[in-house]
Motif scaffolding. Structure first.
Motif, PDB file in Angstrom:
ATOM      1  N   ALA A  34       0.835  -1.202   0.000  1.00 44.00           N
ATOM      2  CA  ALA A  34       0.000   0.000   0.000  1.00 44.00           C
ATOM      3  C   ALA A  34       0.869   1.251   0.000  1.00 44.00           C
ATOM      4  N   ALA A  35       1.971   1.217   0.743  1.00 40.85           N
ATOM      5  CA  ALA A  35       2.873   2.367   0.786  1.00 40.85           C
ATOM      6  C   ALA A  35       3.444   2.654  -0.600  1.00 40.85           C
ATOM      7  N   MET A  36       3.760   1.596  -1.348  1.00 41.01           N
ATOM      8  CA  MET A  36       4.285   1.801  -2.702  1.00 41.01           C
ATOM      9  C   MET A  36       3.202   2.331  -3.639  1.00 41.01           C
ATOM     10  N   VAL A  37       2.068   1.655  -3.658  1.00 34.72           N
ATOM     11  CA  VAL A  37       1.001   2.027  -4.592  1.00 34.72           C
ATOM     12  C   VAL A  37       0.451   3.422  -4.282  1.00 34.72           C
ATOM     13  N   TYR A  38       0.060   3.630  -3.025  1.00 37.71           N
ATOM     14  CA  TYR A  38      -0.540   4.915  -2.673  1.00 37.71           C
ATOM     15  C   TYR A  38       0.503   6.018  -2.564  1.00 37.71           C
ATOM     16  N   GLY A  39       1.764   5.647  -2.344  1.00 30.57           N
ATOM     17  CA  GLY A  39       2.836   6.631  -2.390  1.00 30.57           C
ATOM     18  C   GLY A  39       2.987   7.214  -3.789  1.00 30.57           C
ATOM     19  N   VAL A  40       2.920   6.343  -4.796  1.00 25.27           N
ATOM     20  CA  VAL A  40       2.985   6.813  -6.189  1.00 25.27           C
ATOM     21  C   VAL A  40       1.761   7.670  -6.515  1.00 25.27           C
ATOM     22  N   LEU A  41       0.583   7.221  -6.073  1.00 21.89           N
ATOM     23  CA  LEU A  41      -0.627   8.009  -6.318  1.00 21.89           C
ATOM     24  C   LEU A  41      -0.571   9.364  -5.610  1.00 21.89           C
ATOM     25  N   ALA A  42      -0.038   9.385  -4.389  1.00 15.23           N
ATOM     26  CA  ALA A  42       0.107  10.652  -3.657  1.00 15.23           C
ATOM     27  C   ALA A  42       1.090  11.564  -4.381  1.00 15.23           C
TER      28      ALA A  42
END
Length: 97
Positions: free
Chosen positions: A27-35
């Motif tokens: 989640a940190a990777m996926v939502y980090g990219v989205l953020a």
């Protein structure tokens, strides 16, 4: 909080078997990219410039926070599904399995 369907229950059961740490890391990777994309797009639209490089640590932190919140919400929904299933289960007659 919405109820969990049987399909969601089975999917979450598979995901939770892999562990909380892995779920939060993904989640940190996926939502980090989205953020990163979202916040930079907002900054560019607002001021015409991208965010400073110092904000690079912010993206994985936001992703990890989102992952922890999503984990806890899904765990609550999972527990509520199990509780509802136990409450509505028919008792088994003695001697039958």
């Amino acid at each position: 909080m919405s109820k969990m369907s049987r399909k969601q229950f089975l999917r979450w059961e598979k995901l939770r078997m892999r562990g909380e740490r892995l779920y939060i890391a993904k989640a940190a990777m996926v939502y980090g990219v989205l953020a990163f994309v979202g916040l930079n797009a907002l900054s560019w639209a607002w001021s015409g410039t991208a965010l400073a490089r110092e904000f690079v640590i912010l993206y994985p932190i936001l992703g990890a926070i989102f992952g922890m919140v999503a984990w806890s919400i899904n765990e609550q929904r999972f527990a509520a599904f199990l509780e509802h299933k136990r409450a509505t289960a028919r008792p088994q007659p003695k001697g039958s399995r």
